[in-house]
Design an enzyme around this catalytic site. Sequence first.
Site, short mmCIF file in Angstrom:
data_model
loop_
_atom_site.label_atom_id
_atom_site.label_comp_id
_atom_site.label_asym_id
_atom_site.label_seq_id
_atom_site.Cartn_x
_atom_site.Cartn_y
_atom_site.Cartn_z
N ASN A 1 0.87 -1.18 0.00
CA ASN A 1 0.00 0.00 0.00
C ASN A 1 0.90 1.23 0.00
O ASN A 1 1.47 1.58 1.03
CB ASN A 1 -0.88 -0.05 1.25
CG ASN A 1 -1.75 1.19 1.40
OD1 ASN A 1 -1.80 2.03 0.50
ND2 ASN A 1 -2.44 1.29 2.53
N HIS B 1 -9.88 0.84 4.54
CA HIS B 1 -8.63 1.10 5.27
C HIS B 1 -8.90 2.07 6.42
O HIS B 1 -9.71 2.98 6.28
CB HIS B 1 -7.57 1.67 4.32
CG HIS B 1 -6.21 1.70 4.95
ND1 HIS B 1 -5.83 2.66 5.84
CD2 HIS B 1 -5.17 0.85 4.83
CE1 HIS B 1 -4.59 2.41 6.25
NE2 HIS B 1 -4.17 1.31 5.65
N GLU C 1 -7.33 4.48 7.55
CA GLU C 1 -7.12 5.91 7.25
C GLU C 1 -8.33 6.49 6.52
O GLU C 1 -8.65 7.66 6.68
CB GLU C 1 -5.82 6.07 6.44
CG GLU C 1 -4.61 5.85 7.33
CD GLU C 1 -3.36 5.36 6.61
OE1 GLU C 1 -3.32 5.41 5.36
OE2 GLU C 1 -2.44 4.90 7.30
N GLU D 1 -5.80 -5.06 10.34
CA GLU D 1 -4.80 -4.02 10.59
C GLU D 1 -5.16 -3.27 11.86
O GLU D 1 -5.97 -2.32 11.82
CB GLU D 1 -4.76 -3.04 9.42
CG GLU D 1 -4.37 -3.66 8.11
CD GLU D 1 -3.78 -2.63 7.16
OE1 GLU D 1 -2.67 -2.85 6.68
OE2 GLU D 1 -4.44 -1.60 6.92
N GLY E 1 1.87 2.29 10.83
CA GLY E 1 2.81 3.40 10.71
C GLY E 1 3.45 3.81 12.03
O GLY E 1 4.09 4.86 12.11
P1 PGA Z 1 2.38 0.33 7.73
O1 PGA Z 1 0.96 0.49 7.00
O2 PGA Z 1 3.00 -0.93 7.20
O3 PGA Z 1 3.15 1.55 7.37
O4 PGA Z 1 2.11 0.22 9.19
C1 PGA Z 1 0.12 -0.60 6.77
C2 PGA Z 1 -1.16 -0.14 6.12
O5 PGA Z 1 -1.66 0.95 6.46
O6 PGA Z 1 -1.72 -0.83 5.25
#
Ligand code: PGA
Length: 257
Positions: A11, A102, A104, A174, A180
């Site tokens: 991603n 997702h 976000e 997730e 992140g």
């Molecule tokens: P990350 O993101 O590996 O940077 O933690 C994963 C994601 O948001 O799919």
Amino acid sequence: MTDRRPLVAANWKLHKTLGEAVALAEDLYAALTEDGEAALRDVDIVIAPVFTALARVHAALSETGIALAGQNVFEQDSGAFTGEVSAPLLADAGCTYCIIGHSERRQHFGETDDGVHRKLEALLRHRLVPIVCVGETLEQREAGDATEVIVGQLDRALGGIAPADLHDLVVAYEPVWAIGTGRTATAADAQAAHAALRAHLEGRDAKLGADTRILYGGSVKPDNAAELLAERDIDGALVGGASLQAGSFADIVRAAL
Ligand code: PGA
């Protein structure tokens, strides 16, 4: 992992210009093939660049077997929906997968479980493979609600869709607090969450439970991927930060072999 075919998805979020995206895709192919074809042969590899780079990355990766995904989709196919991108347009640009739900998107753009359900229906109409993301916040985990939250998100995303129509479904667990942040769920905690999601799918339909690939996402790196992927219900990874470097993403893919 079991006999489900592993899937590792990148991603790229809101990163990379056209030139950078094509260069990263080419570097990635080189990194994945430097020690032979095993990674490409034995792992489904999917990249989700920004919309504007899809067609160019598709051209750069044609014939490599690496698949493309949208990072999001709108529920309608066309019409007066300024700023949106639809499933048929993603397919037209070369996508065969699409990430939906997702965290976000949920956090910054107000996406709801009902909205994720409508996006899922749009993807199925156009034969795009959905990667449905679920995950609890730290607050929800600390309150002991993690399982209920993620199973509820999955249940509402799938709604009343017939199991036979979900044969390609991919789910990504997730935990929001791991995305992140450099914090990863322990392999045991991730496995427990995956097992709960699989139990829900099994409750809908035995084959759906057995066949659906459930990816882990949240600070997956080359040094923690193997341990996570060794768990029986973890069938792959959805990788953000570490997918922006060809070498580290290729190492994560190899951990899935
Ligand atoms: P990350 O993101 O590996 O940077 O933690 C994963 C994601 O948001 O799919």
